[in-house]
Design an enzyme around this catalytic site. Sequence first.
Site, mmCIF file in Angstrom:
data_model
loop_
_atom_site.group_PDB
_atom_site.id
_atom_site.type_symbol
_atom_site.label_atom_id
_atom_site.label_comp_id
_atom_site.label_asym_id
_atom_site.label_seq_id
_atom_site.Cartn_x
_atom_site.Cartn_y
_atom_site.Cartn_z
ATOM 1 N N ARG A 176 0.829 -1.221 0.000
ATOM 2 C CA ARG A 176 0.000 0.000 0.000
ATOM 3 C C ARG A 176 0.865 1.274 0.000
ATOM 4 O O ARG A 176 0.533 2.260 0.663
ATOM 5 C CB ARG A 176 -0.931 0.041 1.217
ATOM 6 C CG ARG A 176 -1.996 -1.022 1.245
ATOM 7 C CD ARG A 176 -2.963 -0.903 0.077
ATOM 8 N NE ARG A 176 -4.120 -1.760 0.267
ATOM 9 C CZ ARG A 176 -4.152 -3.066 -0.011
ATOM 10 N NH1 ARG A 176 -3.098 -3.659 -0.558
ATOM 11 N NH2 ARG A 176 -5.241 -3.767 0.202
ATOM 12 N N SER A 248 -10.488 -0.497 3.180
ATOM 13 C CA SER A 248 -9.754 -0.570 4.451
ATOM 14 C C SER A 248 -9.343 0.826 4.879
ATOM 15 O O SER A 248 -8.713 1.543 4.111
ATOM 16 C CB SER A 248 -8.489 -1.408 4.293
ATOM 17 O OG SER A 248 -8.804 -2.691 3.854
ATOM 18 N N GLU A 344 -4.765 3.933 6.103
ATOM 19 C CA GLU A 344 -4.387 3.561 4.742
ATOM 20 C C GLU A 344 -4.925 4.609 3.771
ATOM 21 O O GLU A 344 -4.352 4.849 2.718
ATOM 22 C CB GLU A 344 -4.980 2.180 4.441
ATOM 23 C CG GLU A 344 -4.435 1.521 3.210
ATOM 24 C CD GLU A 344 -5.507 1.259 2.197
ATOM 25 O OE1 GLU A 344 -5.697 2.133 1.329
ATOM 26 O OE2 GLU A 344 -6.142 0.191 2.261
#
Length: 348
Positions: A176, A248, A344
């Site tokens: 990520r 997320s 995130e």
Amino acid sequence: MSKNLNVQMSKNLTVQKSKNLRTMNSFGFDVRALYFAAPRTSEEAKMAASEAKELNCPVLALGGGSNVLFTRDYQGLVLHPCIDGIVVMDEDEECCRIAVGAGVVWDNLVAYTVERGLGGLENLSLIPGSTGAAPVQNIGAYGAEAKDAVDSVEGFYLDDLSDFTLDKESCRFAYRDSIFKRELKGKILITRVVFRLSKRPAYSLSYGNLDEEIRKYGEPNLDRIRRAVIEIRRRKLPDPAELGNAGSFFKNPTVDAVKANELRAMYPDMPIFPSAEGRMKLAAGKLIEICGFKGARHGNVGVHEHQALVLVNRGGGTPAELLELSDKIRKAVHDKFGVDIEPEVNVI
Ligand code: EPU
């Protein structure tokens, strides 16, 4: 900013003032951009960026808005690239390279590749957002990441409008993460992504119950993998069109082996996976669930019932409520496990 941006930049490019971004961020929050433009070519995007620079007006690149949390109105120009097109660049018996406009809807691209028997993106089916945003956070799901298929990323620097092409290594992809979230954050606009796809794909089926899910349809192939991934995602993850969310909200954290063993001893069913450099990855969703937040409400925002990693806007929620909830969760996870979880999503 002393002067205003031109509203009509060219025959095809208009700038909207005080644009409501409710439909441009998948949380569905009511925030505004001082200026907003949706260029259809790299040249149009440069034109808008150049005018903004002259007026000292900050610029924000916004793709599908599926990974951002606006904490307040944006006092600058939001550039939403609508650059279209999927072009085959070259191919041989093994591989095919395609160049894809930043504005192509990610899942339309995945559908295109699967229909043509090109492997590499099938596990990333149904991820919301645009192709231009995919390399920024190196989107990933079900054992695959965008970096596995990215060949290069093209765009331009917002300060001097010069073009760049970064090959895969230069993008410094990680979980990520990429150079676009770090050194180049806020400095560039991505206009095109080139992917290298396989005509003889090796399927990645080892994540969770993916293999089992695919075999309900028959022997694995690209189309069945896509169908199975879509099925699992629909079961677990809320559709942003129905319930505001950005997937997320936190990254899965990593810990050292000592900490992992400690947690395993206390919580024998805790999912713990090997990660890079000898570290161990924890499922943030599980940590949040143990802290009792799964399905929780906080004003008009909350935690999803089926996936504790996903924070949701239940309707009429505000960014402030979401930030409060996120802080509460981070503190609870820290206090209970001594583990820090990081957002995130891109908080603006
Ligand atoms: N889990 C729980 N409770 C929860 C959520 C998860 O116990 O509330 C456990 C699951 O039972 C499982 C483990 O945690 O043992 C992993 O769960 P899951 O497969 O749902 O994946 P995740 O680690 O929670 C990551 C990605 C998702 C991606 C899935 C599938 C991150 C931050 N998230 O979630 O990506 O779809 O894996 O590959 O890495 C996104 O980035 O927006 C996103 C949705």
